[in-house]
Enzyme design. Sequence first.
Site, PDB file in Angstrom:
ATOM      1  N   SER A  23       0.827  -1.201   0.000  1.00 34.11           N
ATOM      2  CA  SER A  23       0.000   0.000   0.000  1.00 34.11           C
ATOM      3  C   SER A  23       0.862   1.252   0.000  1.00 34.11           C
ATOM      4  O   SER A  23       1.619   1.503   0.941  1.00 34.11           O
ATOM      5  CB  SER A  23      -0.920   0.008   1.223  1.00 34.11           C
ATOM      6  N   HIS A  83      -1.018  -1.061  -4.395  1.00 34.98           N
ATOM      7  CA  HIS A  83      -2.313  -0.659  -3.845  1.00 34.98           C
ATOM      8  C   HIS A  83      -2.305   0.836  -3.540  1.00 34.98           C
ATOM      9  O   HIS A  83      -1.383   1.343  -2.886  1.00 34.98           O
ATOM     10  CB  HIS A  83      -2.576  -1.446  -2.556  1.00 34.98           C
ATOM     11  N   ASP A 121      -4.698   3.928  -1.928  1.00 34.54           N
ATOM     12  CA  ASP A 121      -5.874   4.280  -1.136  1.00 34.54           C
ATOM     13  C   ASP A 121      -6.264   5.727  -1.401  1.00 34.54           C
ATOM     14  O   ASP A 121      -5.555   6.660  -1.016  1.00 34.54           O
ATOM     15  CB  ASP A 121      -5.580   4.105   0.358  1.00 34.54           C
ATOM     16  N   MET A 162      -8.713   8.642  -0.517  1.00 35.43           N
ATOM     17  CA  MET A 162      -9.616   9.035   0.576  1.00 35.43           C
ATOM     18  C   MET A 162     -10.034  10.490   0.393  1.00 35.43           C
ATOM     19  O   MET A 162      -9.220  11.331   0.000  1.00 35.43           O
ATOM     20  CB  MET A 162      -8.922   8.872   1.926  1.00 35.43           C
ATOM     21  N   HIS A 207      -8.217   1.676  -4.496  1.00 38.44           N
ATOM     22  CA  HIS A 207      -9.259   1.500  -3.483  1.00 38.44           C
ATOM     23  C   HIS A 207      -9.895   2.863  -3.212  1.00 38.44           C
ATOM     24  O   HIS A 207      -9.273   3.740  -2.598  1.00 38.44           O
ATOM     25  CB  HIS A 207      -8.600   0.933  -2.217  1.00 38.44           C
ATOM     26  N   MET A 265     -12.038   5.060  -1.237  1.00 35.16           N
ATOM     27  CA  MET A 265     -12.728   5.297   0.038  1.00 35.16           C
ATOM     28  C   MET A 265     -13.359   6.680  -0.036  1.00 35.16           C
ATOM     29  O   MET A 265     -12.972   7.604   0.674  1.00 35.16           O
ATOM     30  CB  MET A 265     -11.746   5.201   1.203  1.00 35.16           C
ATOM     31  N   MET A 310     -12.133  -5.301   4.879  1.00 31.95           N
ATOM     32  CA  MET A 310     -11.377  -4.349   5.691  1.00 31.95           C
ATOM     33  C   MET A 310     -11.181  -4.930   7.088  1.00 31.95           C
ATOM     34  O   MET A 310     -12.148  -5.238   7.777  1.00 31.95           O
ATOM     35  CB  MET A 310     -12.114  -3.011   5.777  1.00 31.95           C
ATOM     36  N   ASP A 331      -7.336  -6.070   3.802  1.00 35.22           N
ATOM     37  CA  ASP A 331      -6.662  -4.769   3.861  1.00 35.22           C
ATOM     38  C   ASP A 331      -6.743  -4.213   5.281  1.00 35.22           C
ATOM     39  O   ASP A 331      -7.827  -3.954   5.785  1.00 35.22           O
ATOM     40  CB  ASP A 331      -7.348  -3.812   2.879  1.00 35.22           C
TER      41      ASP A 331
END
Length: 223
Positions: free
Chosen positions: A8, A33, A35, A37, A66, A68, A137, A175
């Site tokens: 990540s 990966h 993330d 957000m 991913h 979010m 998660m 994750d």
Amino acid sequence: MKPYIAPSLLAADFTCLDREIGMVNASEADWLHLDVMDGRFVPNITFGMLMVEAAKRLSTKPLDVHLMIVEPEKYIEAFREAGAEVITVHQEACPHLHRTLQQIRATGARAGVAINPSTPVDTLEDVLEDLDLVCVMSVNPGFGGQKFIYRTLHKVQQLKNRLTERNLAALIEVDGGVGPQNAEVLVRAGAHVLVAGSSVFGAADPLKAVSILKNAGQESLLV
């Protein structure tokens, strides 16, 4: 089969991303990966399409993005164009989840759904056939470096059983708080993809850390 390892980028040193991504390129990792957000769905803001575009230029590994974020359907095409090869949205953020999954697949990306620690597996019952990946998660989303919630382990087992019963090939991703201390038990439970942030980028030897995760549970799989 060895698990896919997806370091990540959230845990990387952002002052030298070329070096950090270069390490992932040189490792046994399978995906990178990312993330995303928004400060609304989760209490943190990270990065958006520009970072994904930069990572795409630097990475030799497929990008596992991913989201979010709220209203992810507004940005699916943009993240695909930026370089995402796997796009995961949150069940909790998608009132029209089936439509969003179809939207992701229409771009040519793999479609994934993430569920928070308190979200039951049952909420995915009617979309399992539409998934390429389910992300369990194992921490509450929003921040890296959190402690693994072991109560989420049974959800991995539940998903494995349901996918097997229906002869479905979706990958199970885990994750949050993943490292050498729990990688083997996760693989035994049915995890196909391990997302690891601090346990890779914070390791004294990141290449070795990836290798340890990559080979987690192989002895038990042979029994």
